[in-house]
Motif scaffolding. Structure first.
Motif, PDB file in Angstrom:
ATOM      1  N   GLU A  54       6.785   0.772  -4.879  1.00 16.69           N
ATOM      2  CA  GLU A  54       7.093   2.195  -4.709  1.00 16.69           C
ATOM      3  C   GLU A  54       8.309   2.617  -5.524  1.00 16.69           C
ATOM      4  OE1 GLU A  54       7.879   5.479  -1.133  1.00 16.69           O
ATOM      5  OE2 GLU A  54       7.374   3.378  -0.662  1.00 16.69           O
TER       6      GLU A  54
ATOM      7  N   GLU B  16       0.633   5.641  -0.162  1.00 18.19           N
ATOM      8  CA  GLU B  16      -0.152   6.877  -0.210  1.00 18.19           C
ATOM      9  C   GLU B  16       0.421   7.733  -1.332  1.00 18.19           C
ATOM     10  OE1 GLU B  16      -1.915  10.421   2.659  1.00 18.19           O
ATOM     11  OE2 GLU B  16      -0.449   8.976   3.449  1.00 18.19           O
TER      12      GLU B  16
ATOM     13  N   GLU C  39      -2.055   0.136  -4.418  1.00 17.53           N
ATOM     14  CA  GLU C  39      -1.047  -0.911  -4.282  1.00 17.53           C
ATOM     15  C   GLU C  39      -0.067  -0.824  -5.441  1.00 17.53           C
ATOM     16  OE1 GLU C  39      -2.936  -4.679  -1.807  1.00 17.53           O
ATOM     17  OE2 GLU C  39      -2.823  -4.774  -3.992  1.00 17.53           O
TER      18      GLU C  39
ATOM     19  N   PRO D 111       0.834  -1.208   0.000  1.00 12.12           N
ATOM     20  CA  PRO D 111       0.000   0.000   0.000  1.00 12.12           C
ATOM     21  C   PRO D 111       0.873   1.265   0.000  1.00 12.12           C
ATOM     22  CG  PRO D 111      -0.746  -1.562   1.665  1.00 12.12           C
ATOM     23  CD  PRO D 111       0.565  -2.062   1.163  1.00 12.12           C
TER      24      PRO D 111
ATOM     25  N   PHE E 164      -4.868   6.087  -1.671  1.00 14.18           N
ATOM     26  CA  PHE E 164      -3.943   4.972  -1.565  1.00 14.18           C
ATOM     27  C   PHE E 164      -4.068   4.053  -2.781  1.00 14.18           C
ATOM     28  CE2 PHE E 164      -4.066   6.329   2.800  1.00 14.18           C
ATOM     29  CZ  PHE E 164      -2.825   5.985   3.321  1.00 14.18           C
TER      30      PHE E 164
END
Length: 601
Positions: A484, A447, A481, A445, A479
């Protein structure tokens, strides 16, 4: 089968009837003959008794002989119930119990007189004939008699066969009644026998008809296993078992063949000896864009998707030899097909047709061309900074540059080109790992707004140098998935390009919003700028490796030409989509749709 049963019953009844009639006739004849034989024996004994006890008188030269013997014949007739006749040895009748002897003709030629033996020999003369005197069939028995009293001739007894016929008719009546009863019994027995034979045959016939209609589960169930019919039923069952087993093997092989044909990536078409399409698989239908039911059994000339293809098939059929070739067709887009042609021969049957194997190698050839272009582009891109480094280094090594400032600028150029070469090699390696799917993704997850804000902080100095304003329109608390590091790499490339291709004083904006999609929730990111824009003709190729709209400016900005290609591959790895919209002189917008929740297979 009922008619056969009826015919068989009638045949058996007919045979029984014929046999019984023959037996009846034989019995009737035997009865008649035996009865007459008994009568003949009795009459012969009576003649013998009469010849021993009768008071004979001379029959010749005796005027009273006619009246004497006539009266005695009448008396004997009354006693015995038989017609009595006295006949001299010359055949003259001298006495008869039923007719006037003087009016009767000579009896010397009568059969019974001619066959009568000597007196006492035991061989009387007999005859059966129609009597013209009394108008009936008569049995005549005569014997030769010679008496010491002067009689030399024949004594003949006769009786009507009317009583014999009556007895015979009674016997016939009894026998016919018995025969009718036996015939009815035989008929019932024959029908029962025919039914016992035809019923199992009927079952066997029904089972055979079911087997002929491909119902191989049919079986004959009979109680009789020892006789021939039971053995026939067993043979039918064994034949059905064998056929069922063979059909099972054939079906399994056919299913296996159909599965292989249906799942082959290459297309298969079989053209028989008459030039008709005997078989086509799913891949061939997809490659040629035809339907199986439309071309199966039809002449191969009806595949009119491409003139080149039809011509090639025609040449392959006419050659009847092995051919392997790549053919470019347009249907309507360009396709490159590799076609292998194999003649089919079967031992004993000879030529059976031609097999055509189609393989769409368009993508393979495209990838090979892209690889060649990639190698050429890499070589070209590497050659440029290496040439610059080598050129300026040689200049410095000659010692001709005395000015320290000039030497310093040469060294800066060498450093910058080395750095660019390093970044180029890094991007090539990165792209290679991404394309080979050697880049592990760790979905978690994230943000969105803090991620983009951190990127804006990194790029703020570069934007400030060109007085470019950075605008962020991402709601708080959004949010998604994703990986990153890879998302950071995607947005860093897009934002860096936007800043690089936006003139001084321009604007770069990143906006995010949730898409209302029924299938899955997605976030749409739009990175827009007010830069120089991209010509319409270049938009389809914007994500290709080393493709640059303005090559001179791209190199001057330090770009490697691989950034957008890396972005495209990373977006695909994150199960997203990317597209570009642009107008020359007005700016460019990259539209990126990424799922909020990743569905991992």
């Amino acid at each position: 089968m009922k008619s056969f049963r009826t015919r068989l019953a009638w045949i058996l009844m007919g045979l029984v009837g014929i046999s019984m009639c023959a037996a009846g006739l034989t019995m009737a004849k035997v009865f008649k003959d035996s009865h007459i034989s008994v009568l003949e024996d009795n009459m012969a004994r009576e003649i013998n008794v009469l010849s021993s006890t009768f008071a004979f008188r001379p029959a010749e030269d005796n005027p009273d002989a006619l009246s004497y013997y006539s009266s005695k014949a009448v008396e004997l007739d009354k006693l015995t119930g038989l017609r009595v006749t006295f006949i001299r040895s010359d055949g003259l009748v001298i006495g008869d119990s039923e007719s006037n002897a003087s009016e009767m003709e000579n009896h010397l030629n009568r059969h019974e007189i001619k066959t009568a033996g000597q007196a006492g020999s035991g061989n009387p003369g007999t005859s059966i004939r129609f009597s013209d005197t009394i108008k009936e069939d008569m049995l005549y028995v005569a014997e030769k008699v010679t008496s010491n009293q002067g009689f030399d001739g024949y004594i003949r007894l006769a009786m009507s066969l009317h009583t014999v016929k009556e007895g015979l008719w009674k016997a016939w009546s009894l026998m016919i009644g018995g025969l009718l009863i036996l015939f009815v019994a035989a008929g019932l027995f024959s029908y029962r026998l025919a039914y016992s034979i035809t019923k199992p045959l009927n079952k066997i016939t029904q089972v055979a008809n079911r087997i002929s209609r491909l119902d191989y589960d049919a079986r004959v169930y009979l109680q009789r296993r020892v006789d021939e019919i039971g053995q026939l039923g067993g043979a039918i069952n064994r034949m059905a078992d064998s056929l069922q087993q063979q059909l099972k093997i054939i079906r399994e092989n056919e299913d296996l063949l159909q599965s292989v044909l249906a799942n082959m990536t290459g297309g298969i078409i079989i053209v028989d000896v008459e030039g008709h399409i005997a078989l086509v698989n799913r891949a061939a239908c997809r490659i040629l864009r035809v339907r199986e039911q439309e071309i199966i059994g039809r002449p191969y000339q009806e595949i009119k998707r491409s003139y080149e293809l039809t011509k090639f098939i025609e040449e392959g059929v006419s050659r009847r030899g092995y051919v392997s070739e790549e053919l470019t067709v347009y249907d309507p887009e360009e396709k490159i097909l590799r076609i292998d042609v194999v003649p089919m021969y079967e031992e004993g049957d000879g030529y059976r047709g031609m097999l055509f194997h189609f393989q769409d190698v368009t993508e393979i050839r495209k990838l090979e061309r892209m690889r060649s272009e990639f190698v050429a582009n890499v070589s070209h891109e590497l050659k440029t900074p290496i040439a610059a480094v080598q050129g300026f280094a040689e200049t410095l090594l000659t010692g001709e540059v005395k000015d320290e400032e000039t030497a310093r600028s040469f060294l800066q150029i060498i450093y910058d080109e080395g750095d660019r070469l390093n970044r180029l090699i890094g991007d090539i390696l990165e792209l290679s790992k991404i394309e080979s799917r050697q880049v592990p993704l760790a979905f978690e997850p994230i943000e969105v707004r803090p991620l983009i804000e951190s990127l804006f902080e990194v790029l703020k100095s570069a934007a400030d140098k060109k007085s470019i304003s950075l605008k962020l329109e991402v709601p708080e608390g959004m949010f998604m998935e994703g990986d990153e590091d890879r998302l950071r790499q995607i947005f860093m490339n897009l934002l860096s390009n936007a800043i690089s291709y936006t003139p001084d004083g321009g604007r770069v904006k990143l906006a995010a919003d949730i898409l209302d999609d029924e299938e899955e929730e997605k976030i749409r990111f739009v990175i827009s700028d007010t830069g120089i824009g991209i010509p319409k003709k270049d938009l389809p190729r914007i994500f290709e490796r080393f493709y640059r709209v303005d090559k001179a400016r791209s190199r001057s900005s330090g770009g490697t030409g691989l950034g957008l290609s890396i972005v495209k591959h990373l977006v695909d790895l994150n199960h997203g989509t990317i597209k570009v919209e642009s107008k020359v002189g007005e700016g460019t917008s990259f539209i990126l749709d990424l799922p909020m929740v990743q569905h991992i297979d």
